[in-house]
Design a protein around this motif. Structure first.
Motif, mmCIF file in Angstrom:
data_model
loop_
_atom_site.group_PDB
_atom_site.id
_atom_site.type_symbol
_atom_site.label_atom_id
_atom_site.label_comp_id
_atom_site.label_asym_id
_atom_site.label_seq_id
_atom_site.Cartn_x
_atom_site.Cartn_y
_atom_site.Cartn_z
ATOM 1 N N LEU A 93 43.240 79.071 28.951
ATOM 2 C CA LEU A 93 44.063 78.445 28.707
ATOM 3 C C LEU A 93 42.503 76.798 28.622
ATOM 4 O O LEU A 93 42.927 76.027 28.306
ATOM 5 C CB LEU A 93 44.407 78.282 30.927
ATOM 6 N N SER A 94 41.032 77.689 29.012
ATOM 7 C CA SER A 94 40.379 76.035 28.358
ATOM 8 C C SER A 94 40.456 75.966 27.084
ATOM 9 O O SER A 94 40.539 74.905 26.722
ATOM 10 C CB SER A 94 38.827 76.127 28.823
ATOM 11 N N LYS A 95 40.156 77.072 26.142
ATOM 12 C CA LYS A 95 39.751 77.481 24.795
ATOM 13 C C LYS A 95 41.222 77.211 23.940
ATOM 14 O O LYS A 95 41.518 76.933 22.447
ATOM 15 C CB LYS A 95 39.355 77.834 24.275
ATOM 16 N N GLY A 96 42.257 77.458 24.346
ATOM 17 C CA GLY A 96 43.565 77.479 23.642
ATOM 18 C C GLY A 96 44.074 76.041 22.894
ATOM 19 O O GLY A 96 43.762 74.933 23.130
ATOM 20 N N SER A 97 44.550 76.374 21.961
ATOM 21 C CA SER A 97 45.313 75.181 20.905
ATOM 22 C C SER A 97 46.347 74.581 21.668
ATOM 23 O O SER A 97 46.519 73.282 20.932
ATOM 24 C CB SER A 97 45.385 75.556 19.356
ATOM 25 N N GLY A 98 46.905 74.527 22.857
ATOM 26 C CA GLY A 98 47.651 74.214 23.624
ATOM 27 C C GLY A 98 48.000 74.164 25.089
ATOM 28 O O GLY A 98 47.150 74.691 25.564
ATOM 29 N N SER A 99 49.318 73.699 25.470
ATOM 30 C CA SER A 99 49.079 74.570 27.285
ATOM 31 C C SER A 99 49.455 75.062 27.076
ATOM 32 O O SER A 99 49.913 75.765 28.703
ATOM 33 C CB SER A 99 50.429 73.480 28.034
ATOM 34 N N LYS A 102 50.953 75.642 21.028
ATOM 35 C CA LYS A 102 52.188 74.763 21.921
ATOM 36 C C LYS A 102 52.547 75.052 21.962
ATOM 37 O O LYS A 102 53.812 73.700 22.641
ATOM 38 C CB LYS A 102 51.717 74.394 20.330
ATOM 39 N N THR A 103 53.672 76.263 22.077
ATOM 40 C CA THR A 103 55.383 76.504 22.200
ATOM 41 C C THR A 103 54.998 77.150 23.692
ATOM 42 O O THR A 103 54.373 78.270 23.830
ATOM 43 C CB THR A 103 55.572 76.268 21.945
ATOM 44 N N PHE A 104 56.377 77.245 24.451
ATOM 45 C CA PHE A 104 56.113 77.728 25.626
ATOM 46 C C PHE A 104 57.233 79.930 25.035
ATOM 47 O O PHE A 104 57.388 79.334 24.331
ATOM 48 C CB PHE A 104 57.720 77.693 25.862
#
Lengths: 223, 225
Positions: B151-157, B162-164
């Motif tokens: 979750l720290s290194k990801g490109s989105g949340s 970036k998408t659910f």
């Protein structure tokens, strides 16, 4: 395409085998590959850890894309290369549902085989119990009976009328069961399925090389 | 559509929650469902066994199609209802691959959680050892470290970027259970952030385990880890 792919794998590992079968089925021969040794601890080597921090095989790369879970790699390959090689997930709703269900039931089978085969490796001596060993054997027996039932009158494939991703994922598990002493007499439907598919080109070509060196273990002979 | 669907489920089950989030995300509200009791052994009732010989929840039927296994239900719904509700499998190869990867790691994550919170359920009394439970807790801590990193290194949340996506559908319940069982505030900030981001998402709020709203509180088995 295949030239941008790299697979790090170990012989006799059902998860590794699944990815190899999928690559063949999707006509992606020519991928780069490296056979590593579990016995020598090479799955914990730097070259693996760089791709897979969990230090597990298979470790698979396609360009910058990394997939270290065998089913994830298989699903990715089917979706990205849908129009080439064999179609591993058909369109029809009933078949799709069954294929996915069997894929996830395959995880349960692998787990139950592991609980018997790897008991002494996973459980320190002071924590082992005959009652647990017995229970794990009974659970695997019940699991194999379930698959025996699924394969009753199945027409050659696990889900539907043609070879699918469910077969890619389950076949190595059955092969592993028999390799480790599982009884073909007690599970004739599973044995028949296994014998029918072992000569499929994608499976024959990727048969674990170390299995040709000699017979396997007998640990599962009482299941 | 939804009217031809039936879900047999129980409260406090990650696998059931996954299926219910997926149904909501695909705008399939109105499906028939029956809340059964795990404690009363209703998962082994004839009604369940008729659809699911494994006698487990969730058990799901769509017309004549039976689909058991929570992940299978999620994949089935996304493939059959691609054009309605939210798109749950991204098209881009990088996001798609990451989604698949995290989904399957999610099985390991749930397993390690279960080995702690369900220890007494899985292991008969005479076979339990403090050393085993400790080892399971250490394994869970190592697993939490991995996800905190993802979750720290990801490109989105979201887990795949970036998408659910389906990765969030299947893994979020595990994260929610961590906090339900007492994971301490401040120790895993990225997981906390992820939980806060999604806990009020409509599909998730609508399908939250009903008994969580009432209490009693759960035994906080994870507060020390």
């Amino acid at each position: 395409m295949a030239k941008d792919m790299t697979l790090l794998w170990g012989s006799g590992s059902p998860p590794c085998w699944r990815v190899q079968i999928a690559l063949e089925e999707k006509n992606l021969q020519g991928y780069n590959q490296k056979l590593l040794s579990f016995e020598k601890g090479e799955h914990k080597s730097k070259q693996v850890l760089e791709i897979n921090p969990r230090g597990q095989l298979p470790a698979f790369k396609h360009g910058n894309i990394i997939l270290n879970e065998s089913c994830a790699a298989c699903l990715y390959l089917e979706h990205q290369f849908k129009s080439q090689g064999s179609q591993l997930i058909p369109e029809g709703a009933a078949e799709v549902g069954l294929i996915y269900q069997r894929i996830f039931e395959a995880q349960t089978l692998a787990q139950k085989i592991g609980e018997v085969l790897y008991y002494n490796w996973k459980v320190p001596e002071g924590e082992r119990h005959d009652s647990a060993v017995q229970r794990n054997k009974e659970a695997l027996t019940a699991e194999m009976k379930m698959w025996e039932g699924y394969l009753q009158g199945c027409g050659g494939f696990l889900a539907g009328k043609s070879f699918s991703l469910a077969d890619v994922i389950i076949f190595p598990g059955f092969a592993y069961f028999f390799r480790n002493g599982g009884s073909e007499e007690r599970y004739p439907n599973v044995a028949a399925y296994y014998k029918r598919l072992k000569d499929r080109p994608s499976i024959k070509k990727t048969w674990p090389p170390t299995w040709n060196d000699g017979p396997g273990q007998e640990v599962l002979k009482d299941i | 559509m939804a009217k031809n669907m039936t879900l047999l489920w129980c409260t406090g089950s990650c696998p059931c929650w996954r299926a219910m989030i997926a149904l909501e995300e695909k705008n399939l509200q109105g499906y028939n469902h029956q809340l059964l009791s795990f404690d009363k052994m209703e998962h082994k009732s004839q009604q369940v066994l008729d659809i699911n010989p494994r006698g487990q929840f969730p058990t799901f039927k769509h017309g004549d199609n039976v689909v058991n296994e929570s992940y299978a239900i999620c994949f089935y719904l996304e493939s059959q209802f691609k054009s309605q509700g939210n798109k749950l499998i991204p098209d881009g190869p990088e996001e798609q691959a990451l989604m698949y990867q995290r989904m399957f790691e999610g099985l390991t994550f749930y397993d390690k959680l279960g080995n702690v919170i369900y220890y007494d359920w899985y292991v008969p009394e005479g076979e339990r050892h403090d050393s085993a439970l400790k080892r399971n807790k250490d394994a869970l801590v190592a697993e939490l470290g991995l996800w905190e990193g993802y979750l720290s290194k990801g490109s989105g949340s979201f887990l795949a970027g970036k998408t659910f996506s389906l990765a969030d559908v299947v893994v979020f319940p595990t994260v929610a259970f961590l906090f339900r069982f007492g994971l301490s505030a401040g120790r895993y900030p990225k997981l906390e952030e992820y939980y806060a981001l999604l806990k009020d998402r409509p599909s998730i709020k609508a399908s939250r385990p009903p008994h969580w709203l009432e209490g009693p509180e759960e035994e906080l088995l994870l507060k020390e880890i």
